[in-house]
Design an enzyme around this catalytic site. Structure first.
Site: not given
Length: 466
Positions: A116, A180, A237, A445
């Site tokens: 679009g 990353g 890097v 619990h």
């Protein structure tokens, strides 16, 4: 060139766009969604959903290889097959994408296949056809993985890959560097390590998961080290040399430089938003200096009247659930309703590696920076009965409360099922419950969720079980 007319046209069928379309259809608006690929967007097809399927395979692989001894189950001759896990993850994605197709039909939403392009006057051009929106156009074009061309790491889809290619590999490489260590980097480190690949995780910031609480990062780094995932944080890097069968990275960490040779590099250092060549400029849709679409706070309307923007392309946090909520709010605004404003400080953040990390609100460092009076409550899963029973004793629940009123400033969970437990705290913060009120709710619990109540108690100096 015929003009087809709708009340609302949504550009993009990802989690922001398709949810916006469904809500608009529920409110009686004639709606169309323009999508050039599969419905569901990155999330369903090459993102959230398939990675969770692979992470489940990784969890089972680790369980069988390292944790069965002592559980009374013996399995012999275990081998892993990434190709098979990948095929299963594709099946899961397909089911979800088909699910979105079904929802479009159910709500009588028109799906227009193609790219679009915005045309002035609230019109959208797809191929040679022009479609008009009587009320509004919503931009939900999402984002894509980006490389780091400045140091020679351009995604070539063979030796330098993105998560897109990683999700279609037939087998794991012998060695891989992941650049990353945010959610995506940590999730893939977990997956590839479980399937026998030697993984090095490289992060420029001082720690992995740099936007999570420092204690959460530390817990994951420890767990990764146990599984022999090499973590290089505070690492830059400097240069990449890309060959036909591998990549050599020159990395500077802790003041000294080192060379790493790997078969593949997976780029997981950020995403670029899709705003190019879509007619935004011609229609008066302005971008922010960071490259996101500029939106009015609260309404998410762009600088062009009648054009709205939601999801990744509207700015951080770049999370599917944030986009979906924006989609709902925008649909309601367009339909003339008065939706509840979005609390951007209460969007949960989750990383699905093992142990999982989930958080909401402020980190402890942010509380310090904002000079807030706060008290921390913590409860380790190693002291939780259910966690001991299921062998998931890694991690903790950490709750940061405001000293004066007991308001929950932030919550951080590391451990099995953290992603499921964070929502109790999301509900609490959305409704302004205090730590006392969370504890007043009786927790069953034995459950992992008891650790949430215990952390609340701990923040008041009343912890029971440690």
């Amino acid at each position: 060139d015929s003009v087809a007319s709708y009340d609302l046209i949504v550009l993009g069928g990802g989690p922001a766009g398709y949810v916006c379309a469904i809500r608009a259809a529920q409110l009686g608006l004639a709606t169309a969604v323009v999508e050039k690929e599969k419905l569901g967007g990155v999330c369903v097809n090459i993102g959230c959903i398939p990675t969770k399927a692979l992470l489940h395979s990784a969890r089972v692989a680790n369980l069988v290889q390292h944790e069965l001894t002592g559980l009374g189950v013996t399995v012999e001759g275990v081998s892993t097959d990434y190709g098979q896990a990948m095929k299963r993850s594709r099946k899961v994605s397909e089911q979800n994408s088909k699910g979105v197709e079904f929802l479009m039909k159910k709500h009588k939403i028109t799906v227009i296949k193609g790219t679009g392009i915005l045309v002035p006057g609230r019109k959208v051009k797809v191929g040679s056809e022009i479609h008009e929106a009587k009320k509004a156009v919503v931009i939900a074009t999402g984002s894509r993985v980006k490389g780091l061309p400045q140091i020679g790491l351009e995604i070539n889809k063979t030796t330098v890959i993105s998560s897109d290619e990683a999700l279609f590999l037939e087998q794991t490489p012998g060695t891989m560097a992941i650049v990353g260590a945010g959610a995506v980097g940590c999730e893939f480190a977990d997956i590839f390590n479980a399937f026998g690949c030697a993984v090095t995780l490289v992060e420029a910031m001082p720690r992995i998961l740099p936007f999570e609480d420092a204690e959460s990062s530390e817990a994951v780094a420890k767990s990764f080290a146990k599984r022999k995932i090499q973590v290089l944080a505070g690492a830059k890097v400097l240069k990449a040399t890309v060959g036909p069968t591998g990549v050599t990275l020159e990395i500077e960490a802790g003041g000294k430089s080192q060379m790493i040779e790997v078969e593949k590099v997976l780029m997981a250092a950020g995403r670029a938003v899709n705003t190019e060549q879509m007619g935004f400029k011609e229609c008066g849709v302005e971008l922010t200096p960071q490259g996101f679409v500029k939106v009015a706070p609260g309404t998410l309307e762009t600088t062009a009247k009648g054009i709205y923007c939601i999801g990744d392309v509207a700015g951080p946090p770049m999370l599917a659930h944030k986009g979906s909520r924006e989609g709902v709010v925008v649909a309601e605004l367009i339909a003339g309703q008065h939706p509840h404003p979005i609390r951007y400080d209460n969007v949960p953040s989750v990383t699905y590696c093992h142990p999982e990390v989930a958080s909401i609100g402020l980190t402890e460092d942010q509380c310090k920076e904002q000079k807030l009076g706060y008290q921390v409550g913590k409860f380790p899963f190693s002291a939780n009965g259910r966690a001991r029973a299921t062998n998931e004793t890694e991690g903790f629940v950490k709750i940061i409360r405001d000293t004066k009123y007991g308001e929950i400033l932030g919550a951080h969970i590391v451990g099995g099922h953290a992603s499921e437990m964070i929502h109790e705290l999301a509900v609490a913060r959305e409704n302004e419950y205090t730590v006392e009120e969370v504890d007043l709710a009786i927790h069953a619990h034995p459950t992992l969720s008891e650790a949430v109540a215990e952390a609340c108690l701990d923040s008041m100096g009343r912890v029971m079980h440690t």
